[in-house]
Design a protein around this motif. Sequence first.
Motif, PDB file in Angstrom:
ATOM      1  N   VAL A  35       0.852  -1.188   0.000  1.00  0.00           N
ATOM      2  CA  VAL A  35       0.000   0.000   0.000  1.00  0.00           C
ATOM      3  C   VAL A  35       0.887   1.237   0.000  1.00  0.00           C
ATOM      4  N   GLU A  36       0.639   2.127  -0.967  1.00  0.00           N
ATOM      5  CA  GLU A  36       1.428   3.354  -1.070  1.00  0.00           C
ATOM      6  C   GLU A  36       0.498   4.547  -0.987  1.00  0.00           C
ATOM      7  N   GLU A  37       0.860   5.535  -0.138  1.00  0.00           N
ATOM      8  CA  GLU A  37      -0.043   6.653   0.054  1.00  0.00           C
ATOM      9  C   GLU A  37       0.345   7.889  -0.758  1.00  0.00           C
ATOM     10  N   GLY A  38       1.283   7.707  -1.726  1.00  0.00           N
ATOM     11  CA  GLY A  38       1.790   8.875  -2.455  1.00  0.00           C
ATOM     12  C   GLY A  38       0.779   9.581  -3.321  1.00  0.00           C
ATOM     13  N   GLN A  39      -0.318   8.906  -3.646  1.00  0.00           N
ATOM     14  CA  GLN A  39      -1.298   9.551  -4.517  1.00  0.00           C
ATOM     15  C   GLN A  39      -2.552   9.957  -3.749  1.00  0.00           C
ATOM     16  N   LEU A  40      -2.437  10.097  -2.428  1.00  0.00           N
ATOM     17  CA  LEU A  40      -3.608  10.469  -1.640  1.00  0.00           C
ATOM     18  C   LEU A  40      -4.161  11.817  -2.069  1.00  0.00           C
ATOM     19  N   ARG A  41      -5.473  11.893  -2.269  1.00  0.00           N
ATOM     20  CA  ARG A  41      -6.085  13.164  -2.653  1.00  0.00           C
ATOM     21  C   ARG A  41      -7.019  13.698  -1.583  1.00  0.00           C
ATOM     22  N   LEU A  42      -7.536  12.812  -0.726  1.00  0.00           N
ATOM     23  CA  LEU A  42      -8.498  13.276   0.262  1.00  0.00           C
ATOM     24  C   LEU A  42      -8.403  12.401   1.507  1.00  0.00           C
ATOM     25  N   ILE A  43      -8.443  13.056   2.644  1.00  0.00           N
ATOM     26  CA  ILE A  43      -8.541  12.307   3.901  1.00  0.00           C
ATOM     27  C   ILE A  43      -9.796  12.793   4.605  1.00  0.00           C
ATOM     28  N   LEU A  44     -10.624  11.838   4.978  1.00  0.00           N
ATOM     29  CA  LEU A  44     -11.905  12.177   5.577  1.00  0.00           C
ATOM     30  C   LEU A  44     -11.888  11.718   7.030  1.00  0.00           C
ATOM     31  N   PHE A  45     -12.309  12.620   7.912  1.00  0.00           N
ATOM     32  CA  PHE A  45     -12.382  12.244   9.315  1.00  0.00           C
ATOM     33  C   PHE A  45     -13.844  12.072   9.692  1.00  0.00           C
ATOM     34  N   GLY A  46     -14.143  11.017  10.436  1.00  0.00           N
ATOM     35  CA  GLY A  46     -15.479  10.904  10.994  1.00  0.00           C
ATOM     36  C   GLY A  46     -15.637  11.969  12.082  1.00  0.00           C
ATOM     37  N   LYS A  47     -16.886  12.369  12.341  1.00  0.00           N
ATOM     38  CA  LYS A  47     -17.101  13.462  13.291  1.00  0.00           C
ATOM     39  C   LYS A  47     -16.545  13.092  14.668  1.00  0.00           C
ATOM     40  N   GLU A  48     -16.738  11.825  15.042  1.00  0.00           N
ATOM     41  CA  GLU A  48     -16.309  11.375  16.353  1.00  0.00           C
ATOM     42  C   GLU A  48     -14.777  11.435  16.447  1.00  0.00           C
ATOM     43  N   HIS A  94       8.807   7.518  -9.034  1.00  0.00           N
ATOM     44  CA  HIS A  94       8.061   8.702  -8.608  1.00  0.00           C
ATOM     45  C   HIS A  94       6.593   8.645  -8.985  1.00  0.00           C
ATOM     46  N   TYR A  95       5.900   7.613  -8.557  1.00  0.00           N
ATOM     47  CA  TYR A  95       4.476   7.537  -8.925  1.00  0.00           C
ATOM     48  C   TYR A  95       3.695   8.701  -8.330  1.00  0.00           C
ATOM     49  N   GLU A  96       4.265   9.363  -7.297  1.00  0.00           N
ATOM     50  CA  GLU A  96       3.569  10.487  -6.671  1.00  0.00           C
ATOM     51  C   GLU A  96       3.361  11.625  -7.657  1.00  0.00           C
ATOM     52  N   MET A  97       4.254  11.708  -8.649  1.00  0.00           N
ATOM     53  CA  MET A  97       4.241  12.866  -9.532  1.00  0.00           C
ATOM     54  C   MET A  97       3.223  12.757 -10.659  1.00  0.00           C
ATOM     55  N   ILE A  98       2.592  11.613 -10.812  1.00  0.00           N
ATOM     56  CA  ILE A  98       1.682  11.438 -11.947  1.00  0.00           C
ATOM     57  C   ILE A  98       0.383  12.186 -11.674  1.00  0.00           C
ATOM     58  N   PRO A  99      -0.051  13.031 -12.598  1.00  0.00           N
ATOM     59  CA  PRO A  99      -1.327  13.710 -12.397  1.00  0.00           C
ATOM     60  C   PRO A  99      -2.456  12.697 -12.302  1.00  0.00           C
ATOM     61  N   GLU A 100      -3.473  13.023 -11.510  1.00  0.00           N
ATOM     62  CA  GLU A 100      -4.500  12.021 -11.223  1.00  0.00           C
ATOM     63  C   GLU A 100      -5.233  11.539 -12.479  1.00  0.00           C
TER      64      GLU A 100
END
Lengths: 361, 504
Positions: A83-96, B315-321
């Motif tokens: 699992v790689e988090e390098g392309q994360l676009r959004l992090i959602l938090f539950g209200k709690e 660098h997969y981080e650099m790829i546009p979505e």
Amino acid sequence: MRRGLLWLGALLLLGGCASSRPIDEIQIIQQMGYDFENGRYTGTAVYPTFKQGPMTKPNMLTTTSPTVYDLIPRLSSKSALPVEEGQLRLILFGKEFARRGVTQITHSLARNNKVGSHLLLGVAEESAKELLKTAANTTLSDTLYLPNLVEQNEQSMNLPKTNLHLFLYRYFSPGSDPFLPYFEKKGDFVKLEGVALFRDDRYVGHVSLRDSFLMKILLGETKNGVYQLKVGNRGKQGEDRVMLQNLWAKSKYEWKRDGSRHVLDVFVHIHASVRDYPSWLDHSGQDLFADVKKKMQNELEHNMRRLFRYFQKKRIDPLGIGDFVRSVTRHWDSDAFYREYPDLDIRPHVTVDIVHTGIGE
Amino acid sequence: MGLFSFWKKKKKRPPQRPISQLWEKLRQSSDFVEVSFVVGGKELSIYYFDSLVDPQVLQERIFCHLQNDIPQHPNVRLEDLQQIVPIQRIEVSEDTALIEEKVLKGFVAVTFREQPNKAALMGAAAENLGLRENNDSENEFSVVGPKVGFVENVGVNLHLIRRQVVTPNLVFREMSIGSVSKTKVVIAYIDGVANPEVIQTVTQRLESIHFDVVFDNAILDQLLADNSRTPFPLFISTERIDRAIYALVSGQVAIFCDGSPYAVIGPAALFDFFTSPEDYYLPWVLGTFFRLIRFFGVAFSVLASPIYVAVLTYHYEMIPEDLLGPIIYSRSNVPFPPVLEVLFLEITIELLREAGARLPTKVAQTLGIVGGIVIGQATVDAGLTSTILLIVVALAALASFTTPIFKMSNTIRLIRFPFILFAACWGGIGIIFAVCGLLIHLGRLQSFGYPYLLPFYPFRVRSFRDTFVRSPYSETAERPMFLRPRSRFRYDPNAAKQKRDIDE
């Protein structure tokens, strides 16, 4: 020659040190949700799978753990690829989860070099997991439904700009508090409901999308957003409303001393166009909007006062008033300022200029 | 006779051989002709190589006049033959080595019996026999502008230059290089413009060349080069007349070589390789635009596939979505890591190019289509490469063709491979290393002693008028000063800047 070989050898040996992550051999997660339920943390990761051409299908991985840091390693135990988090676009938090504080996540994100500062954060009304699931089910091929929703609303509608960078800036700044978009699940759909407000890193409440327009204007120059105003008392629903479209708004703060108290004057100048208005307004003669303008200004001022009071009551400062005061005060004292803050006299002054009202004017 | 006997002989200065011995040696060859006859009481012998001599000249000018006119001049000596034979510059010599050389170059040797050790040498060489008459400069094609190119005959080339540079200052200096080929090599420059230091460097380097056969100017190019290990061409070689003349006028030196339709021009800077004569024929705005496109093309060609490798491996981080989906999908069936995938395709393209260049034109066209479409489509279908890479590699190959000088486009083909390896080993930082290495290498290169990266390193602001931007002609009157020309202006700069609003 020998030196060349040495270089080549060094290149090959050192080349082995870098860990390569070919793009098709990793599990890219694009959205992440954090919840707190029954004493345990739940992490939800949304990752895309690419089946038919560029069409993507969002899939989900969920895991629970008594600690937050453990969530991503635990997700790996459910995934065939790392699992790689390098392309994360959004992090959602539950209200709690947000109520208990989000620092654990944001602090780690602030130091993570794989994650960009354009990453969006958000708060879900109930559980982030449910919301992500609903979002995944409503879209056919778009894994980035929520990030796109936020971006669209920031660019053309009422939502003030937020992302990880701005969150961290407002969080670490002594003169402001962070805020994030607030989502709600409405039936089978996800709806942007307004802005979630934080004191330090804890969720304390939220304002509606309508009020978030005022926040957007008060935060600085802005070129978009819509606002509906009541201008009369006749007829049915909708017949006494004017739809205002913001073309260009500017806010200016002034910090004054009035006797023993401080006064903050807020001057807001809105250049707006009227998008929709009831037909009876047409009959009132030449100066069509003079009266309406007055009403608009009064109502905007009233709403702003209400908003300020709400912030003061909650002892939060999402507009960064503390930052502004610091910029005009020598030896600004954060504690002293925020002791005074709940009783501060904040006076909004709104000027509305109606630039045009559509074709025919 | 050894291969290098020519220059050995010069060194040791052996005793003069009798002329008869020379004829004896030359008789071994069946195309050597010896004609002896008596006319007007004189005993004449004529020697020449059948294969080198133009029969018409031989008969109409030499035989005809010798046979008809000698009887009227009974006391004629070899030295007086110029009065009888209508051939320019008849030389009389006792030097066997000279006679040998001239006869081997297509001269006719005439001897009288009374003067046994002397020979009169008359030029009757068939200069153009078997050589091209014209060259349409198809290898350096330009849509606008003259289409005449240099040909294999150096005499014609000098004629073409002299026709456009009408000044007594245009100097041609001739020398002979090659122990076997004795090729005529001409250095051309404009006296009073070219820096004498450059002329001296060129002359010295040419004089110190020891080689057997000079097949082409490209061989001289390599022998003259300041650094023989670089993949970069240090001199421009062009078949276009306008380019050669432009170089002469800016103060560079051109070298012509008999048997080669290319002129070698030096000292050259890196930027000279990206200018095309067409830049000067189009309005300067367009010229500049196309020049910038060319620079972009080179950068793209060198960096496109390395960046693909680096990004997909590290660098997969650099790829546009929005690109993530197409890239992952097209990669999902490929069994190789990105490096092998890229190398596979790059080598395929190089093979196509090489095969296309070696085959006859008509077959090459078919091959291009077969290679390009069939192989490209099939590799993607077979899941050996991804579609996106196919586009990247094809565009990079296309972009490398935009360089106007063929030698430079070969270099660009080559330097892409180390870049790919660096990208595969170290990712993005590897590409930066490779770029730095390349810049260091370029910074160290010299062409006839002049830095290769001029006017960037050393930095010369005023010479920038004709690098990235092809400035209008009102601004380019000054010659590039980094060449240290003896005269500063090409034409009157004030007259060029004058605005003629009213035509009187």
